[in-house]
Design a protein around this motif. Structure first.
Motif, mmCIF file in Angstrom:
data_model
loop_
_atom_site.group_PDB
_atom_site.id
_atom_site.type_symbol
_atom_site.label_atom_id
_atom_site.label_comp_id
_atom_site.label_asym_id
_atom_site.label_seq_id
_atom_site.Cartn_x
_atom_site.Cartn_y
_atom_site.Cartn_z
ATOM 1 N N ASN A 7 0.802 -1.217 0.000
ATOM 2 C CA ASN A 7 0.000 0.000 0.000
ATOM 3 C C ASN A 7 0.835 1.268 0.000
ATOM 4 O OD1 ASN A 7 -2.430 -1.406 0.071
ATOM 5 N ND2 ASN A 7 -2.333 -1.620 2.280
ATOM 6 N N SER A 9 2.655 4.487 -1.025
ATOM 7 C CA SER A 9 2.515 5.446 -2.110
ATOM 8 C C SER A 9 3.887 6.042 -2.386
ATOM 9 C CB SER A 9 1.539 6.546 -1.700
ATOM 10 O OG SER A 9 1.546 7.566 -2.660
ATOM 11 N N GLU A 11 4.460 8.492 -4.576
ATOM 12 C CA GLU A 11 4.389 9.871 -5.020
ATOM 13 C C GLU A 11 5.089 10.845 -4.084
ATOM 14 O OE1 GLU A 11 1.753 7.808 -5.071
ATOM 15 O OE2 GLU A 11 0.933 7.840 -7.094
ATOM 16 N N PRO A 12 4.833 10.804 -2.756
ATOM 17 C CA PRO A 12 5.518 11.758 -1.879
ATOM 18 C C PRO A 12 7.038 11.612 -1.909
ATOM 19 C CG PRO A 12 3.684 10.744 -0.729
ATOM 20 C CD PRO A 12 3.859 10.005 -2.020
ATOM 21 N N ASP A 43 -8.624 17.570 9.753
ATOM 22 C CA ASP A 43 -7.526 16.649 9.448
ATOM 23 C C ASP A 43 -6.673 16.373 10.689
ATOM 24 O OD1 ASP A 43 -7.771 15.937 6.673
ATOM 25 O OD2 ASP A 43 -7.224 17.995 6.173
ATOM 26 N N ALA A 65 -3.770 2.586 5.708
ATOM 27 C CA ALA A 65 -3.435 3.257 4.446
ATOM 28 C C ALA A 65 -3.687 4.765 4.556
ATOM 29 C CB ALA A 65 -4.238 2.649 3.300
ATOM 30 N N GLU A 66 -4.792 5.136 5.195
ATOM 31 C CA GLU A 66 -5.107 6.556 5.391
ATOM 32 C C GLU A 66 -4.057 7.214 6.279
ATOM 33 O OE1 GLU A 66 -8.737 9.407 7.073
ATOM 34 O OE2 GLU A 66 -8.884 7.224 7.306
ATOM 35 N N ASP A 68 -0.956 6.223 6.824
ATOM 36 C CA ASP A 68 0.290 6.290 6.067
ATOM 37 C C ASP A 68 0.278 7.469 5.102
ATOM 38 O OD1 ASP A 68 1.266 4.055 7.378
ATOM 39 O OD2 ASP A 68 0.821 2.672 5.723
ATOM 40 N N SER A 69 -0.864 7.707 4.473
ATOM 41 C CA SER A 69 -0.979 8.840 3.548
ATOM 42 C C SER A 69 -0.785 10.161 4.274
ATOM 43 C CB SER A 69 -2.328 8.819 2.834
ATOM 44 O OG SER A 69 -2.413 7.707 1.981
ATOM 45 N N TYR A 70 -1.415 10.305 5.434
ATOM 46 C CA TYR A 70 -1.208 11.522 6.225
ATOM 47 C C TYR A 70 0.277 11.688 6.579
ATOM 48 C CZ TYR A 70 -6.050 12.962 7.215
ATOM 49 O OH TYR A 70 -7.322 13.439 7.123
ATOM 50 N N HIS A 72 2.913 10.466 4.997
ATOM 51 C CA HIS A 72 3.696 10.773 3.791
ATOM 52 C C HIS A 72 3.521 12.227 3.378
ATOM 53 C CE1 HIS A 72 3.902 6.298 2.383
ATOM 54 N NE2 HIS A 72 4.365 6.477 3.588
ATOM 55 N N ILE A 73 2.280 12.686 3.351
ATOM 56 C CA ILE A 73 2.015 14.069 2.956
ATOM 57 C C ILE A 73 2.597 15.032 3.989
ATOM 58 C CG2 ILE A 73 0.198 15.795 2.552
ATOM 59 C CD1 ILE A 73 0.636 13.719 0.270
#
Length: 98
Positions: A7, A9, A11-12, A43, A65-66, A68-70, A72-73
């Motif tokens: 999972n 990402s 991109e970051p 957020d 996954a959510e 991890d996205s936070y 990474h961003i």
């Protein structure tokens, strides 16, 4: 390969490399804009909820996954803002002539 690595990402990470490879400074207006970016209250609340559930070992795969996205961003934003601070420190100070 475990489920979490599937999972990830990229991109970051790619954006961070793009920013690190840049040789010239960020223009002052862009630097100021980058420093103004922050997560909104909803957020921040959601990140805290996910962090608490993570510490308790209760995250679902989707929540992980959510979260991890936070993360990474947030890390990407931190890199961008760090570069912005450096760029603003390098602006020569003009001394008024009398």
């Amino acid at each position: 390969m475990d489920l979490n690595s599937a999972n990830v990402s990229f991109e970051p990470v790619i954006w961070a490399r793009l920013l690190e490879g840049r040789k010239d400074d960020i223009p002052p207006d862009a630097a100021k804009y980058l420093l103004s970016i922050e997560f909104g209250e909803s957020d921040r609340v959601r990140m805290q909820e996910l962090a608490d559930r993570s510490e308790a070992g209760l995250l679902t795969e989707q929540e992980q996954a959510e979260f991890d996205s936070y993360l990474h961003i947030g890390n990407l934003l931190a890199v961008m803002q760090s570069k912005a601070r450096i760029a603003l420190r390098r602006i020569p100070v003009e001394v008024p002539r009398s």
